[in-house]
Write an enzyme that holds these catalytic residues in place. Structure first.
Site, PDB file in Angstrom:
ATOM      1  CG  HIS A   1       6.698   2.128  -5.396  1.00  0.00           C
ATOM      2  ND1 HIS A   1       6.902   1.625  -6.661  1.00  0.00           N
ATOM      3  CD2 HIS A   1       5.359   2.248  -5.264  1.00  0.00           C
ATOM      4  CE1 HIS A   1       5.741   1.453  -7.256  1.00  0.00           C
ATOM      5  NE2 HIS A   1       4.790   1.832  -6.432  1.00  0.00           N
TER       6      HIS A   1
ATOM      7  N   GLY B   1       0.843  -1.216   0.000  1.00  0.00           N
ATOM      8  CA  GLY B   1       0.000   0.000   0.000  1.00  0.00           C
ATOM      9  C   GLY B   1       0.866   1.249   0.000  1.00  0.00           C
ATOM     10  CG  ASN B   2       1.857   3.196  -3.448  1.00  0.00           C
ATOM     11  OD1 ASN B   2       3.004   2.876  -3.237  1.00  0.00           O
ATOM     12  ND2 ASN B   2       1.218   2.903  -4.582  1.00  0.00           N
TER      13      ASN B   2
ATOM     14  CG  ASP C   1       9.020   0.502  -8.964  1.00  0.00           C
ATOM     15  OD1 ASP C   1       8.191   1.200  -9.548  1.00  0.00           O
ATOM     16  OD2 ASP C   1       8.974   0.267  -7.742  1.00  0.00           O
TER      17      ASP C   1
HETATM   18  N1  LIG Z   1       4.036  -0.864  -4.221  1.00  0.00           N
HETATM   19  C1  LIG Z   1       3.534  -0.972  -5.437  1.00  0.00           C
HETATM   20  O1  LIG Z   1       4.260  -1.262  -6.401  1.00  0.00           O
HETATM   21  C2  LIG Z   1       2.071  -0.745  -5.699  1.00  0.00           C
HETATM   22  C3  LIG Z   1       1.227  -0.314  -4.712  1.00  0.00           C
HETATM   23  N2  LIG Z   1      -0.094  -0.104  -4.959  1.00  0.00           N
HETATM   24  C4  LIG Z   1      -0.919   0.367  -3.842  1.00  0.00           C
HETATM   25  O2  LIG Z   1      -1.634  -0.736  -3.277  1.00  0.00           O
HETATM   26  C5  LIG Z   1      -2.759  -0.231  -2.583  1.00  0.00           C
HETATM   27  C6  LIG Z   1      -4.008  -1.038  -2.898  1.00  0.00           C
HETATM   28  O3  LIG Z   1      -4.331  -0.885  -4.259  1.00  0.00           O
HETATM   29  P1  LIG Z   1      -5.683  -1.512  -4.876  1.00  0.00           P
HETATM   30  O4  LIG Z   1      -5.874  -2.913  -4.429  1.00  0.00           O
HETATM   31  O5  LIG Z   1      -5.643  -1.210  -6.315  1.00  0.00           O
HETATM   32  O6  LIG Z   1      -6.774  -0.590  -4.183  1.00  0.00           O
HETATM   33  P2  LIG Z   1      -8.329  -0.893  -3.961  1.00  0.00           P
HETATM   34  O7  LIG Z   1      -8.963   0.386  -3.560  1.00  0.00           O
HETATM   35  O8  LIG Z   1      -8.904  -1.667  -5.097  1.00  0.00           O
HETATM   36  O9  LIG Z   1      -8.306  -1.883  -2.720  1.00  0.00           O
HETATM   37  C7  LIG Z   1      -7.853  -1.480  -1.480  1.00  0.00           C
HETATM   38  C8  LIG Z   1      -8.625  -2.313  -0.477  1.00  0.00           C
HETATM   39  O10 LIG Z   1      -8.083  -2.002   0.797  1.00  0.00           O
HETATM   40  C9  LIG Z   1      -9.151  -1.951   1.711  1.00  0.00           C
HETATM   41  N3  LIG Z   1      -8.697  -1.184   2.857  1.00  0.00           N
HETATM   42  C10 LIG Z   1      -8.565   0.153   2.979  1.00  0.00           C
HETATM   43  N4  LIG Z   1      -8.151   0.447   4.205  1.00  0.00           N
HETATM   44  C11 LIG Z   1      -7.985  -0.708   4.865  1.00  0.00           C
HETATM   45  C12 LIG Z   1      -7.577  -1.060   6.185  1.00  0.00           C
HETATM   46  N5  LIG Z   1      -7.259  -0.110   7.077  1.00  0.00           N
HETATM   47  N6  LIG Z   1      -7.535  -2.348   6.517  1.00  0.00           N
HETATM   48  C13 LIG Z   1      -7.867  -3.320   5.636  1.00  0.00           C
HETATM   49  N7  LIG Z   1      -8.286  -3.058   4.370  1.00  0.00           N
HETATM   50  C14 LIG Z   1      -8.321  -1.763   4.005  1.00  0.00           C
HETATM   51  C15 LIG Z   1     -10.304  -1.310   0.937  1.00  0.00           C
HETATM   52  O11 LIG Z   1     -11.558  -1.608   1.528  1.00  0.00           O
HETATM   53  C16 LIG Z   1     -10.126  -1.972  -0.416  1.00  0.00           C
HETATM   54  O12 LIG Z   1     -10.863  -3.177  -0.521  1.00  0.00           O
HETATM   55  C17 LIG Z   1      -2.857   1.242  -2.961  1.00  0.00           C
HETATM   56  O13 LIG Z   1      -2.287   2.034  -1.928  1.00  0.00           O
HETATM   57  C18 LIG Z   1      -2.023   1.326  -4.208  1.00  0.00           C
HETATM   58  O14 LIG Z   1      -1.531   2.629  -4.426  1.00  0.00           O
HETATM   59  C19 LIG Z   1      -0.627  -0.339  -6.190  1.00  0.00           C
HETATM   60  C20 LIG Z   1       0.165  -0.773  -7.225  1.00  0.00           C
HETATM   61  C21 LIG Z   1       1.583  -0.989  -7.053  1.00  0.00           C
HETATM   62  O1  LIG Z   2       1.209   4.390  -9.287  1.00  0.00           O
HETATM   63  C1  LIG Z   2       0.414   4.058  -8.393  1.00  0.00           C
HETATM   64  O2  LIG Z   2      -0.194   4.833  -7.663  1.00  0.00           O
HETATM   65  C2  LIG Z   2       0.254   2.569  -8.190  1.00  0.00           C
HETATM   66  C3  LIG Z   2       1.626   2.063  -8.089  1.00  0.00           C
HETATM   67  O3  LIG Z   2       2.280   2.192  -7.074  1.00  0.00           O
HETATM   68  C4  LIG Z   2       2.266   1.592  -9.313  1.00  0.00           C
HETATM   69  O4  LIG Z   2       1.596   1.257 -10.296  1.00  0.00           O
HETATM   70  O5  LIG Z   2       3.494   1.568  -9.317  1.00  0.00           O
END
Ligand SMILES: NC(=O)C1=CN([C@@H]2O[C@H](COP(=O)(O)OP(=O)(O)OC[C@H]3O[C@@H](n4cnc5c(N)ncnc54)[C@H](O)[C@@H]3O)[C@@H](O)[C@H]2O)C=CC1
Ligand SMILES: O=C([O-])CC(=O)C(=O)O
Length: 331
Positions: free
Chosen positions: A190, A133-134, A162
């Protein structure tokens, strides 16, 4: 005799990444074809989120995965992290168009204090944590600082997406398969300041710069494409990358739990020990090697003046993020 199951917690289990990730974990992609797993799936205490999670659990049932020993959905984090060997912290709000990941700090940062504490209180003694999570580096810093009795070498933030992106870009430019690209370091955060280090990357075992002579491309469009790929996906999809992020989470755990292939390395953000002059305690992405349980930062990777300036920029950004969360009282 069948092995004892590994217990994996996934937060945000009903989200986009969760929907790609859980089925991979249950099918054996992380721990192998003979390793049973227990899933502990954590969502927000919210009717819609928990209803979605119920549906995901129904689908997991419907797969009849041979390796899936149990599935436990919950919105109680103490319950969710009980006995876990791996905690994959995905749950948090993704950014929308026009946002930088650090804009999410004040929204998401507070999630990670409570989760760090709950992991410290309830997880197995060998727990390892990967924050997705970001903004993942600094969210990991928050969680790690909320769980001081867990050794710092158990905390990871994901920069493998990345790394994979950088490998694909280099492979396409050189006209080779992505598997020909090795030794791909992502230094730092990131974020759009990360530095994908083409100088030390290899293609078919030789410096990538032997195959790609277009220095202007390497120093310009290559770096910025990798840095801004997340934003480009959001622009194209209207949603942040999920399948490729889930894939990278699988790759990260896979790589951290098996010996790194000879003379290669992988990238993941870990707690800096001062290597390469990076301030101790920052969650910084380095080249890492492991024997499958203990990891080390690869030392003596050449860093020239160009690389040094890029590495400094991403370190400075992580220091700024740390100052911001200190100001918010999160560490
Ligand atoms: N490190 C990386 O390379 C990447 C990181 N991300 C990040 O991953 C995270 C999740 O992305 P998605 O699944 O696309 O988002 P999404 O919005 O589809 O899913 C997030 C889920 O987390 C749940 N949630 C929110 N707060 C919570 C908490 N306190 N406890 C438990 N569940 C909680 C929500 O209800 C939702 O179901 C985002 O912060 C996104 O920016 C996304 C892509 C790459
Ligand atoms: O860019 C964003 O917010 C989601 C993410 O971390 C990625 O795709 O690398």
């Amino acid at each position: 005799m069948s092995k004892a199951p590994i217990t994996v917690a996934v937060t945000g289990a009903a989200g986009q990444i969760g929907y790609s990730l859980l089925f991979r974990i249950a099918s054996g992609a992380l721990f192998g074809a003979d390793q049973p797993v227990n899933l502990r799936l954590i969502e927000r205490n919210d009717e819609k989120a928990m209803k979605g999670l119920t549906g995901v659990c129904m689908e997991l049932d419907d797969c009849a995965f041979p390796l899936l020993n149990s599935v436990h959905p919950t919105c109680d984090i103490d319950d969710g992290f009980t006995g876990v060997n791996w905690a994959l912290l995905v749950g948090s709000v993704p950014r929308g168009p026009g946002m930088e990941r650090k804009d999410l700090l004040s929204i998401n940062g507070k999630i990670f204090t409570g989760q760090g504490q709950a992991i410290e209180k309830n997880a197995a003694s060998d727990v390892r944590v990967l924050v997705v999570g970001n903004p993942c580096n600094t969210n990991c810093l928050i969680a790690m600082n909320s769980a001081k009795s867990i050794p710092t070498d158990r905390w990871f933030a994901m920069t493998r997406l990345d790394e994979n992106r950088a490998k694909s870009q280099l492979a396409a430019k050189a006209g080779v398969h992505s598997t020909a690209v090795t030794n791909m370091t992502i230094w730092g955060n990131h974020s759009a300041t990360q530095y994908p280090d083409f100088f030390n990357a290899k293609i078919n075992g030789k410096p990538a710069t032997d195959s790609i002579s277009d220095t202007e491309w390497l120093q310009g469009p290559f770096i910025s494409t990798v840095q801004k790929r997340g934003a480009a996906i959001i622009e194209a999809r209207g949603l942040s990358s999920a399948a490729s992020a889930a894939n990278a989470a699988c790759d990260t755990v896979y790589s951290l739990t098996r010996p790194t292939p000879a003379s290669d390395w992988t990238s993941v953000a870990v707690c800096s020990d001062g290597s390469y002059g990076i301030e101790k305690g920052l969650m910084f992405s380095f080249p890492i090697r492991t024997d499958g349980s203990k990891w080390e930062i690869v030392q003596d990777v050449p860093v020239n003046e160009f690389s040094q300036a890029k590495i400094k920029a991403t370190e400075d950004e992580l220091k700024e993020e740390r100052a911001a969360v200190t100001e918010l009282g999160l560490i």
